[in-house]
Design a protein around this motif. Structure first.
Motif, PDB file in Angstrom:
ATOM      1  N   PRO A 113       1.000  -1.269   0.028  1.00 35.12           N
ATOM      2  CA  PRO A 113      -0.150  -0.040   0.153  1.00 35.12           C
ATOM      3  C   PRO A 113       0.874   1.334   0.052  1.00 35.12           C
ATOM      4  N   GLY A 114       0.861   2.354  -0.941  1.00 33.49           N
ATOM      5  CA  GLY A 114       0.927   4.014  -0.766  1.00 33.49           C
ATOM      6  C   GLY A 114       2.248   3.418  -1.431  1.00 33.49           C
ATOM      7  N   VAL A 115       3.122   2.644  -2.015  1.00 30.01           N
ATOM      8  CA  VAL A 115       3.882   2.841  -2.633  1.00 30.01           C
ATOM      9  C   VAL A 115       3.886   3.458  -4.052  1.00 30.01           C
ATOM     10  N   GLY A 116       2.354   4.211  -4.956  1.00 29.34           N
ATOM     11  CA  GLY A 116       2.652   4.443  -5.955  1.00 29.34           C
ATOM     12  C   GLY A 116       1.835   4.258  -7.616  1.00 29.34           C
ATOM     13  N   LYS A 117       1.230   2.674  -6.681  1.00 25.28           N
ATOM     14  CA  LYS A 117       0.335   1.283  -8.036  1.00 25.28           C
ATOM     15  C   LYS A 117      -0.242   2.857  -9.141  1.00 25.28           C
ATOM     16  N   SER A 118      -1.128   3.477  -8.179  1.00 25.04           N
ATOM     17  CA  SER A 118      -2.542   4.175  -8.397  1.00 25.04           C
ATOM     18  C   SER A 118      -1.954   5.192  -9.555  1.00 25.04           C
ATOM     19  N   SER A 119      -0.424   5.934  -9.088  1.00 27.46           N
ATOM     20  CA  SER A 119       0.315   6.787  -9.872  1.00 27.46           C
ATOM     21  C   SER A 119       0.899   6.324 -11.010  1.00 27.46           C
ATOM     22  N   LEU A 120       1.407   5.116 -10.742  1.00 29.83           N
ATOM     23  CA  LEU A 120       1.877   4.643 -11.792  1.00 29.83           C
ATOM     24  C   LEU A 120       1.443   4.504 -13.099  1.00 29.83           C
ATOM     25  N   VAL A 121      -0.450   3.554 -12.293  1.00 29.44           N
ATOM     26  CA  VAL A 121      -1.018   3.158 -13.574  1.00 29.44           C
ATOM     27  C   VAL A 121      -1.330   4.515 -14.136  1.00 29.44           C
ATOM     28  N   ASP A 122      -1.961   4.965 -13.405  1.00 31.70           N
ATOM     29  CA  ASP A 122      -2.233   6.725 -14.639  1.00 31.70           C
ATOM     30  C   ASP A 122      -0.856   6.903 -15.666  1.00 31.70           C
ATOM     31  N   GLN A 123       0.646   7.568 -15.351  1.00 39.38           N
ATOM     32  CA  GLN A 123       1.176   7.979 -15.823  1.00 39.38           C
ATOM     33  C   GLN A 123       1.119   7.032 -17.653  1.00 39.38           C
ATOM     34  N   VAL A 124       1.204   5.777 -17.262  1.00 46.81           N
ATOM     35  CA  VAL A 124       1.562   4.451 -17.938  1.00 46.81           C
ATOM     36  C   VAL A 124       0.342   4.397 -18.925  1.00 46.81           C
ATOM     37  N   ALA A 125      -0.767   4.107 -17.891  1.00 45.74           N
ATOM     38  CA  ALA A 125      -1.951   5.091 -19.198  1.00 45.74           C
ATOM     39  C   ALA A 125      -1.635   5.723 -20.145  1.00 45.74           C
ATOM     40  N   THR A 126      -1.922   7.321 -19.788  1.00 44.94           N
ATOM     41  CA  THR A 126      -1.088   8.451 -20.773  1.00 44.94           C
ATOM     42  C   THR A 126      -0.830   8.116 -21.111  1.00 44.94           C
ATOM     43  N   HIS A 127       0.185   7.481 -21.279  1.00 45.45           N
ATOM     44  CA  HIS A 127       1.533   7.328 -22.251  1.00 45.45           C
ATOM     45  C   HIS A 127       0.960   6.154 -23.959  1.00 45.45           C
ATOM     46  N   TYR A 128       0.513   5.249 -23.264  1.00 48.08           N
ATOM     47  CA  TYR A 128      -0.723   4.243 -23.923  1.00 48.08           C
ATOM     48  C   TYR A 128      -1.373   5.352 -25.168  1.00 48.08           C
ATOM     49  N   ARG A 129      -2.697   5.817 -24.064  1.00 45.36           N
ATOM     50  CA  ARG A 129      -3.054   6.558 -24.801  1.00 45.36           C
ATOM     51  C   ARG A 129      -2.059   8.097 -26.090  1.00 45.36           C
ATOM     52  N   LYS A 130      -0.961   8.068 -25.633  1.00 44.30           N
ATOM     53  CA  LYS A 130      -0.500   9.229 -27.029  1.00 44.30           C
ATOM     54  C   LYS A 130      -0.017   8.391 -28.056  1.00 44.30           C
ATOM     55  N   ASP A 131       0.005   6.411 -27.316  1.00 44.15           N
ATOM     56  CA  ASP A 131       0.736   6.245 -28.394  1.00 44.15           C
ATOM     57  C   ASP A 131      -0.631   5.405 -29.414  1.00 44.15           C
ATOM     58  N   SER A 132      -2.135   6.151 -28.912  1.00 41.67           N
ATOM     59  CA  SER A 132      -3.643   6.273 -29.685  1.00 41.67           C
ATOM     60  C   SER A 132      -3.705   4.690 -28.889  1.00 41.67           C
ATOM     61  N   LYS A 133      -3.752   4.158 -28.459  1.00 41.76           N
ATOM     62  CA  LYS A 133      -4.419   2.581 -27.471  1.00 41.76           C
ATOM     63  C   LYS A 133      -5.703   3.142 -26.640  1.00 41.76           C
ATOM     64  N   LEU A 160     -12.190  11.738 -18.323  1.00 40.13           N
ATOM     65  CA  LEU A 160     -13.510  12.738 -19.446  1.00 40.13           C
ATOM     66  C   LEU A 160     -12.811  12.415 -20.869  1.00 40.13           C
ATOM     67  N   ASP A 161     -12.164  11.351 -21.163  1.00 37.06           N
ATOM     68  CA  ASP A 161     -10.877  10.364 -22.140  1.00 37.06           C
ATOM     69  C   ASP A 161     -12.346   9.173 -22.554  1.00 37.06           C
ATOM     70  N   PRO A 162     -12.895   9.659 -23.533  1.00 35.79           N
ATOM     71  CA  PRO A 162     -13.129   8.283 -24.000  1.00 35.79           C
ATOM     72  C   PRO A 162     -12.800   6.912 -24.065  1.00 35.79           C
ATOM     73  N   GLY A 163     -11.427   6.997 -23.969  1.00 39.01           N
ATOM     74  CA  GLY A 163     -10.582   6.011 -25.050  1.00 39.01           C
ATOM     75  C   GLY A 163     -10.077   5.114 -23.443  1.00 39.01           C
ATOM     76  N   VAL A 164     -10.748   5.723 -22.121  1.00 38.58           N
ATOM     77  CA  VAL A 164      -9.975   5.091 -21.104  1.00 38.58           C
ATOM     78  C   VAL A 164     -11.227   4.840 -19.943  1.00 38.58           C
TER      79      VAL A 164
END
Lengths: 315, 142
Positions: free
Chosen positions: A52-72, A102-106
Motif C-alpha cells: 500500500p502507498g508505493v504509488g501503484k495508482s499514480s504509475l497506472v495513471d502515467q502508463v495509461a497516459t503513454h498508451y493514449r499518446k500512442d493512440s491505444k 473525460l477521455d472516452p478511450g479510457v
C-alpha cells in the motif's frame, strides 16, 4: 441492439452494468461472459502490484497516459480493500487518475476485494475479458496493496510490474519466496528518496541469482527507477513493458501462448470451482437439508466437516 | 455464493473548493454502513463526476460543496445524467446552501439536501430507505 454487440461497440453503460453483474455474481452474467468469449484474447493485460502507498495508482495513471499518446485504448481495473467487519469499502484509486475521466478511450473501474485474498477480486479475470471484448488494447490491473504472498496477478496478467519504494526491508526480504518472484519488471518508485540506489542494487543481486531463470525463462527482469508523480522514468517503464510484450510475442516462440494458457487454466479452475460449489448448494437445498443443521451436527460431534462434505458430493 | 446487489455510491466534490473533510467523513460513514464508496477527491467538473458515475455504475451520487457554486454545478450534473440516459442514478447534496436555493435544487432533480448539522445516522437511514441497487429495479436495456 444485443447486449454483446453493445459491449463490443464500447457502450459505457452496458459495460458498466455487466461488470457489476459479474461482481455481484448474477447468474445471468455467466451467459454474457460465455457469449463474449469469442471476442476476447486481443488485449495486453498488465498487472501492477506492490505494498500500500508505493504509488501503484499514480504509475497506472502515467502508463495509461503513454498508451493514449500512442493512440491505444485503455481499460483500468483498480482494487481496494473491503472491510471485513461491515462489507463496505472506500475505493480511492481514481483520485490519481482524474485526467482520464473525460477521455472516452479510457474506462476505469474501481473494485472492492469483497473478502477475496490474493490481491485481486473473484471477478477480476472475468472483468478483464469484458474490457478486452470491448476493444481495449491494454488492460491495466492494479491489485490491492499487498504484502508478501499475493501472487494471483501474475496468473492474470501477461506482464507483471512489481512496484516498490526505497528503504522497505533489508536484502533478506529480496530473497524471500513469494511476491519477489513474480515481477517481470521491478519499479523502484519515489526514487528521489534516500536509499533508492541501494534498493536497486539489492534487486540486481536478486536478479543475478536468477529467480526467474529457474523456470527456464529467458526474460531478465528489468529494474526501473521512477517518480510517478513527476512523470520521471515513465518513458523507460513504458518502453520496457512494450519490450516484454515483444519478448512474449517473439516469432517462433510459444511464450505468449504459454502466458495465455496459464491465465486460461486459472480461469477454468475458477469457473469449475464456482459451478461445483453452486451445484453442491443446490443439492443441499433440493434435499431439504440446511447448512445450519449440518453445522450443528458437527459442533455436537455427531459428525465432522470431512464426512459431511463428502456425503453432499457423493449422494 | 451470490449475496445480492451491493450498493455503490460516488462521493464527489464539484468545483473549486478544496475542503473535503466533510466528504471524507460521510464517505467513511457510508463505508461503515456496508456500501462501496468511490471517492474521487476535490476539484471535479460536472462532466468528470457524471463520467465516473457511469463507468462505476453507481446507485447514488453524493455531492459535497461549500463554495456556493451549487447553482451551476448541481443542475449541470442533472442535465448530463439525463443526456446520458442515466436519470435513474439518484443525486443528493451536502454542504452549505442558502435556504432560498434549496427549492431550486430539488426542482432540478436533487433528491435530498443535507445541511450542516445533519446527522450521519440520518443520512445513512435516508440512503437505506430511498436507494436500492438499481440493477434490481430496472434491468438495463435499449
Amino acid at each position: 441492439m444485443d447486449i454483446i454487440q453493445q459491449i463490443v461497440a464500447g457502450d459505457v453503460r452496458t459495460i458498466a452494468r455487466v461488470l457489476r453483474d459479474i461482481d455481484d455474481e448474477l447468474p445471468s452474467s455467466r451467459e454474457v461472459l460465455q457469449r463474449l468469449y469469442p471476442h476476447t484474447g486481443k488485449a495486453h493485460v498488465i498487472g501492477f502490484t506492490g505494498s500500500p502507498g508505493v504509488g501503484k495508482s499514480s504509475l497506472v495513471d502515467q502508463v495509461a497516459t503513454h498508451y493514449r499518446k500512442d493512440s491505444k485504448t485503455v481499460g483500468i481495473l483498480a482494487v481496494d480493500p473491503t472491510s471485513p467487519f461491515t462489507g463496505g469499502a472506500i475505493l480511492g484509486d481514481r483520485i490519481r487518475m482524474q485526467r482520464h475521466f473525460l477521455d472516452p478511450g479510457v474506462f476505469i473501474r474501481s473494485l472492492a476485494t469483497r473478502g477475496q485474498f490474493g490481491g485481486l477480486t473473484r471477478s477480476t479475470n472475468d472483468m478483464v475479458n469484458v474490457l478486452d471484448a470491448a476493444g481495449k488494447d491494454v488492460v491495466l490491473v492494479e491489485t490491492v496493496g499487498v504484502g508478501q504472498d499475493e501472487v494471483e496477478v501474475a496468473n492474470s496478467a501477461h506482464t507483471t510490474v512489481l512496484v516498490m519504494i526505497p528503504g522497505m526491508g533489508d536484502d533478506i526480504q529480496a530473497i524471500k519466496a513469494g511476491i519477489m518472484e513474480i515481477g517481470n519488471i521491478f519499479v523502484v518508485n519515489k526514487a528521489d528518496r534516500e536509499g533508492s540506489r541501494k534498493t536497486v542494487r539489492e534487486l540486481m543481486n536478486l536478479i543475478e541469482i536468477g529467480v526467474r531463470r529457474r523456470n527456464g525463462e529467458e526474460w531478465e527482469p528489468r529494474i526501473i527507477e521512477t517518480e510517478a508523480v513527476k512523470g520521471r522514468g515513465i518513458d523507460k517503464l513504458y518502453e520496457t513493458i512494450e519490450q516484454h510484450k515483444a519478448y512474449l510475442l517473439a516469432t517462433g516462440s510459444q511464450r505468449w501462448r504459454e502466458a495465455v494458457e496459464k491465465r486460461t487454466r486459472l480461469q477454468l479452475l475458477g469457473v469449475l470451482k464456482d459451478l461445483a460449489f453452486r451445484a453442491a448448494l443446490e443439492r443441499i437445498e433440493a434435499r431439504g437439508d440446511s447448512i445450519d443443521e449440518m453445522v450443528r451436527r458437527i459442533v455436537d460431534r455427531q459428525s465432522d466437516p470431512y464426512s459431511v462434505a463428502r456425503q453432499i458430493l457423493e449422494k | 455464493m451470490a449475496n445480492g446487489r451491493k450498493i455503490r455510491i460516488l462521493v464527489a466534490k464539484p468545483g473549486l473548493d478544496g475542503h473535503d473533510r466533510g466528504a471524507r467523513v460521510v464517505a467513511r460513514a457510508f463505508r461503515d454502513a456496508g456500501f462501496e464508496v468511490i471517492y474521487t477527491g476535490c476539484h471535479q467538473t460536472p462532466e468528470q463526476i457524471v463520467s465516473t458515475a457511469l463507468q462505476e455504475d453507481v446507485d447514488l451520487i453524493g455531492l459535497s460543496i461549500l463554495s456556493g457554486a451549487h447553482r451551476y454545478s448541481f443542475p449541470r450534473i442533472m442535465e448530463l445524467l439525463r443526456e446520458n440516459n442515466a436519470a435513474d442514478i439518484a443525486v443528493v447534496g451536502g454542504g452549505i446552501f442558502p435556504l432560498e436555493d434549496i427549492p431550486m435544487l430539488k426542482e432540478c432533480g436533487i433528491k435530498e439536501i443535507f445541511e450542516p448539522g445533519a446527522k450521519l445516522g440520518d443520512i445513512i437511514e435516508w440512503v437505506g430507505k430511498n436507494i436500492s441497487a438499481h440493477g434490481d429495479a430496472a434491468p438495463l436495456s435499449s
